[in-house]
Design a protein around this motif. Structure first.
Motif, PDB file in Angstrom:
ATOM      1  N   VAL A 223       0.833  -1.200   0.000  1.00  0.00           N
ATOM      2  CA  VAL A 223       0.000   0.000   0.000  1.00  0.00           C
ATOM      3  C   VAL A 223       0.873   1.258   0.000  1.00  0.00           C
ATOM      4  CG1 VAL A 223      -1.732   1.315   1.272  1.00  0.00           C
ATOM      5  CG2 VAL A 223      -1.913  -1.178   1.151  1.00  0.00           C
ATOM      6  N   LEU A 224       1.865   1.297   0.892  1.00  0.00           N
ATOM      7  CA  LEU A 224       2.743   2.465   0.979  1.00  0.00           C
ATOM      8  C   LEU A 224       3.607   2.620  -0.274  1.00  0.00           C
ATOM      9  CD1 LEU A 224       3.861   2.226   4.711  1.00  0.00           C
ATOM     10  CD2 LEU A 224       2.152   3.759   3.712  1.00  0.00           C
ATOM     11  N   PHE A 225       3.995   1.492  -0.868  1.00  0.00           N
ATOM     12  CA  PHE A 225       4.788   1.530  -2.102  1.00  0.00           C
ATOM     13  C   PHE A 225       4.015   2.230  -3.215  1.00  0.00           C
ATOM     14  CE2 PHE A 225       5.543  -0.513  -6.242  1.00  0.00           C
ATOM     15  CZ  PHE A 225       6.860  -0.135  -6.452  1.00  0.00           C
ATOM     16  N   VAL A 226       2.723   1.880  -3.369  1.00  0.00           N
ATOM     17  CA  VAL A 226       1.918   2.494  -4.428  1.00  0.00           C
ATOM     18  C   VAL A 226       1.685   3.977  -4.130  1.00  0.00           C
ATOM     19  CG1 VAL A 226      -0.340   2.483  -5.560  1.00  0.00           C
ATOM     20  CG2 VAL A 226       0.842   0.332  -5.101  1.00  0.00           C
ATOM     21  N   LEU A 227       1.431   4.300  -2.884  1.00  0.00           N
ATOM     22  CA  LEU A 227       1.276   5.711  -2.521  1.00  0.00           C
ATOM     23  C   LEU A 227       2.526   6.513  -2.899  1.00  0.00           C
ATOM     24  CD1 LEU A 227      -0.446   5.481   0.977  1.00  0.00           C
ATOM     25  CD2 LEU A 227      -1.454   6.385  -1.120  1.00  0.00           C
ATOM     26  N   ASP A 235      -0.413  11.251   4.824  1.00  0.00           N
ATOM     27  CA  ASP A 235      -0.954  12.138   5.858  1.00  0.00           C
ATOM     28  C   ASP A 235      -2.080  13.026   5.341  1.00  0.00           C
ATOM     29  OD1 ASP A 235       0.722  11.303   7.960  1.00  0.00           O
ATOM     30  OD2 ASP A 235       2.350  12.589   7.238  1.00  0.00           O
ATOM     31  N   GLN A 236      -2.224  13.084   4.026  1.00  0.00           N
ATOM     32  CA  GLN A 236      -3.231  13.991   3.466  1.00  0.00           C
ATOM     33  C   GLN A 236      -4.252  13.294   2.574  1.00  0.00           C
ATOM     34  OE1 GLN A 236      -1.128  17.135   1.449  1.00  0.00           O
ATOM     35  NE2 GLN A 236      -0.117  17.877   3.309  1.00  0.00           N
ATOM     36  N   ASP A 237      -3.813  12.352   1.752  1.00  0.00           N
ATOM     37  CA  ASP A 237      -4.716  11.717   0.794  1.00  0.00           C
ATOM     38  C   ASP A 237      -5.563  10.635   1.453  1.00  0.00           C
ATOM     39  OD1 ASP A 237      -4.100  13.039  -1.750  1.00  0.00           O
ATOM     40  OD2 ASP A 237      -2.109  12.170  -1.505  1.00  0.00           O
ATOM     41  N   LYS A 238      -6.847  10.623   1.101  1.00  0.00           N
ATOM     42  CA  LYS A 238      -7.781   9.626   1.625  1.00  0.00           C
ATOM     43  C   LYS A 238      -7.590   8.299   0.905  1.00  0.00           C
ATOM     44  CE  LYS A 238     -12.038  10.132   0.415  1.00  0.00           C
ATOM     45  NZ  LYS A 238     -13.416  10.668   0.308  1.00  0.00           N
ATOM     46  N   VAL A 239      -7.653   7.211   1.653  1.00  0.00           N
ATOM     47  CA  VAL A 239      -7.560   5.866   1.091  1.00  0.00           C
ATOM     48  C   VAL A 239      -8.871   5.139   1.376  1.00  0.00           C
ATOM     49  CG1 VAL A 239      -6.398   3.625   1.238  1.00  0.00           C
ATOM     50  CG2 VAL A 239      -5.056   5.740   1.291  1.00  0.00           C
ATOM     51  N   MET A 254      -3.189  -1.679  10.953  1.00  0.00           N
ATOM     52  CA  MET A 254      -1.948  -1.349  10.266  1.00  0.00           C
ATOM     53  C   MET A 254      -2.155  -0.177   9.310  1.00  0.00           C
ATOM     54  SD  MET A 254       1.277  -2.225  10.043  1.00  0.00           S
ATOM     55  CE  MET A 254       1.483  -3.948  10.547  1.00  0.00           C
ATOM     56  N   LEU A 255      -3.264  -0.172   8.590  1.00  0.00           N
ATOM     57  CA  LEU A 255      -3.568   0.940   7.706  1.00  0.00           C
ATOM     58  C   LEU A 255      -3.674   2.244   8.483  1.00  0.00           C
ATOM     59  CD1 LEU A 255      -6.259  -0.605   5.316  1.00  0.00           C
ATOM     60  CD2 LEU A 255      -4.053   0.321   4.609  1.00  0.00           C
ATOM     61  N   ARG A 256      -4.385   2.216   9.606  1.00  0.00           N
ATOM     62  CA  ARG A 256      -4.576   3.435  10.397  1.00  0.00           C
ATOM     63  C   ARG A 256      -3.271   3.923  11.030  1.00  0.00           C
ATOM     64  NH1 ARG A 256      -9.826   4.903  11.583  1.00  0.00           N
ATOM     65  NH2 ARG A 256      -8.751   6.757  12.364  1.00  0.00           N
ATOM     66  N   ARG A 257      -2.347   3.019  11.244  1.00  0.00           N
ATOM     67  CA  ARG A 257      -1.067   3.401  11.842  1.00  0.00           C
ATOM     68  C   ARG A 257      -0.236   4.240  10.878  1.00  0.00           C
ATOM     69  NH1 ARG A 257       2.589  -1.462  13.758  1.00  0.00           N
ATOM     70  NH2 ARG A 257       0.638  -1.859  14.916  1.00  0.00           N
ATOM     71  N   TYR A 258      -0.326   3.920   9.576  1.00  0.00           N
ATOM     72  CA  TYR A 258       0.543   4.584   8.602  1.00  0.00           C
ATOM     73  C   TYR A 258      -0.188   5.594   7.723  1.00  0.00           C
ATOM     74  CZ  TYR A 258       4.182   1.217   9.773  1.00  0.00           C
ATOM     75  OH  TYR A 258       5.133   0.478  10.443  1.00  0.00           O
ATOM     76  N   ILE A 259      -1.511   5.541   7.694  1.00  0.00           N
ATOM     77  CA  ILE A 259      -2.286   6.416   6.818  1.00  0.00           C
ATOM     78  C   ILE A 259      -3.320   7.156   7.664  1.00  0.00           C
ATOM     79  CG2 ILE A 259      -3.811   6.510   4.806  1.00  0.00           C
ATOM     80  CD1 ILE A 259      -2.445   3.892   3.877  1.00  0.00           C
ATOM     81  N   ARG A 260      -3.344   8.463   7.544  1.00  0.00           N
ATOM     82  CA  ARG A 260      -4.195   9.258   8.426  1.00  0.00           C
ATOM     83  C   ARG A 260      -5.682   9.116   8.087  1.00  0.00           C
ATOM     84  NH1 ARG A 260      -3.186  13.475  11.791  1.00  0.00           N
ATOM     85  NH2 ARG A 260      -1.021  13.564  11.090  1.00  0.00           N
ATOM     86  N   HIS A 261      -5.996   9.126   6.789  1.00  0.00           N
ATOM     87  CA  HIS A 261      -7.402   9.156   6.384  1.00  0.00           C
ATOM     88  C   HIS A 261      -7.769   7.840   5.686  1.00  0.00           C
ATOM     89  CE1 HIS A 261      -7.422  13.383   7.426  1.00  0.00           C
ATOM     90  NE2 HIS A 261      -6.364  13.569   6.646  1.00  0.00           N
ATOM     91  N   VAL A 262      -8.201   6.867   6.473  1.00  0.00           N
ATOM     92  CA  VAL A 262      -8.641   5.574   5.941  1.00  0.00           C
ATOM     93  C   VAL A 262     -10.158   5.495   6.100  1.00  0.00           C
ATOM     94  CG1 VAL A 262      -8.505   3.068   6.154  1.00  0.00           C
ATOM     95  CG2 VAL A 262      -6.462   4.465   6.540  1.00  0.00           C
ATOM     96  N   GLN A 263     -10.833   5.146   5.034  1.00  0.00           N
ATOM     97  CA  GLN A 263     -12.299   5.114   5.073  1.00  0.00           C
ATOM     98  C   GLN A 263     -12.819   3.843   4.411  1.00  0.00           C
ATOM     99  OE1 GLN A 263     -14.165   8.781   3.808  1.00  0.00           O
ATOM    100  NE2 GLN A 263     -16.013   7.705   3.121  1.00  0.00           N
ATOM    101  N   PHE A 264     -13.745   3.151   5.093  1.00  0.00           N
ATOM    102  CA  PHE A 264     -14.386   1.993   4.483  1.00  0.00           C
ATOM    103  C   PHE A 264     -15.308   2.451   3.358  1.00  0.00           C
ATOM    104  CE2 PHE A 264     -13.470  -0.286   8.525  1.00  0.00           C
ATOM    105  CZ  PHE A 264     -12.887  -1.415   7.977  1.00  0.00           C
TER     106      PHE A 264
END
Length: 295
Positions: A223-227, A235-239, A254-264
């Motif tokens: 996930v982080l590689f593609v970002l 920290d800014q883009d929504k996933v 794990m997603l919430r630890r590294y990405i600020r805006h995670v949404q189902f």
């Protein structure tokens, strides 16, 4: 050696009160097929509404051949597979045997050669198919197990049938959910040991691939590689996330630890859903629902 077929247990089932399998001639049958999970969905074509869903998951690791046998066994257990005549049947195949080709470069006679650049093609056990994506201006070339295609075409002889790859369904479904933005948007679909990552910028596909993972660390790495590759900011883009994970799962944490805006994510727009579907998580079954948009 134990060659028995692993049991596939039912994990989801909903059926609209107003629908019976005998109405199949005015309905679409959608099947999402993978080695570990088989989903069956029905859309009432007159109401453009999903009215039935059944989900079966292997209780232990299974091969593609074992999953085909399990599907054949299900045909004698679920009324949805006992009806032979449907207005439309669409089958989504989950595997990593696919490649995306710009439509301007696509040559029907070169399909197998395209695939050989990314995968090992076994002509004795699989057939090469393709699906066109006019809005994305590309063609998805993929394989379907020969035994699966043979059994399904015999089982539903006379019904229009189409095979597509899971990534085709996801791309079309995400297009229906895409927001018009100058920024790229990452869409994540989580399956058992696989994560499919799609990046769209408007109606333009920037990235699509499926990765195998065994640990949460592997998962977040992709996930982080593609970002990073797409110059997106965690920290800014929504996933947006769909698939087989829950709010309290290790992968979501794990997603919430590294990405600020995670949404189902939600169910796709463009089709209705029976009130019975309100009992299901909105972010699950997205690949099955999105088969509806692979016209």
């Amino acid at each position: 050696m134990n060659t028995s077929v692993p049991a596939f247990r039912q994990t989801q089932r909903v059926l609209d009160d107003a629908f019976t399998p005998e109405q199949s001639t005015s309905a679409h049958l959608y099947i999402s097929f993978g080695a570990h999970r088989i989903r069956i969905g029905v859309l009432d074509a007159q109401r453009n509404k999903f009215v039935a869903l059944e989900d079966y998951e292997a209780e232990r690791p299974a091969t593609v051949e074992q999953a085909i046998t399990a599907l054949q066994d299900l045909s004698s257990a679920t009324p949805l597979l006992q009806e032979r005549k449907w207005q439309q049947i669409r089958v989504g195949v989950k595997n990593q045997q696919f490649t995306l080709i710009p439509e301007t470069l696509f040559d029907l006679n070169a399909r197998e050669e395209y695939l050989k650049l990314n995968a090992v093609v076994e002509p004795e056990v699989e057939l090469v198919h393709h699906h066109e994506h006019p809005r994305l201006e590309l063609v998805n070339v993929f394989t379907v197990p020969t035994v699966l295609q043979s059994w399904l075409t015999t089982q539903f002889q006379g019904s229009p049938m189409e095979f597509v790859h899971q990534t085709s369904a996801l791309m079309e479904g995400f297009l229906h959910m895409a927001e018009r933005s100058s920024r790229p948007q990452l869409y994540v679909y989580v399956d058992k040991n696989y994560v499919t990552l799609v990046v769209l910028q408007g109606l333009k596909l920037e990235f699509c691939n499926s990765f195998y993972f065994t640990t949460a660390e592997d998962f977040i790495y992709y996930v982080l590689f593609v970002l990073q590759e797409k110059k997106m900011n965690p920290d800014q883009d929504k996933v947006m996330v769909w698939g087989e994970l829950l709010l309290d799962s290790v992968l979501h944490e794990m997603l919430r630890r590294y990405i600020r805006h995670v949404q189902f994510g939600k169910k796709p727009t463009g089709a209705g859903f029976s009130y019975r579907f309100e009992t299901l998580f909105n972010h699950r079954n997205f690949d099955l629902y999105s088969l509806h948009f692979c016209d």
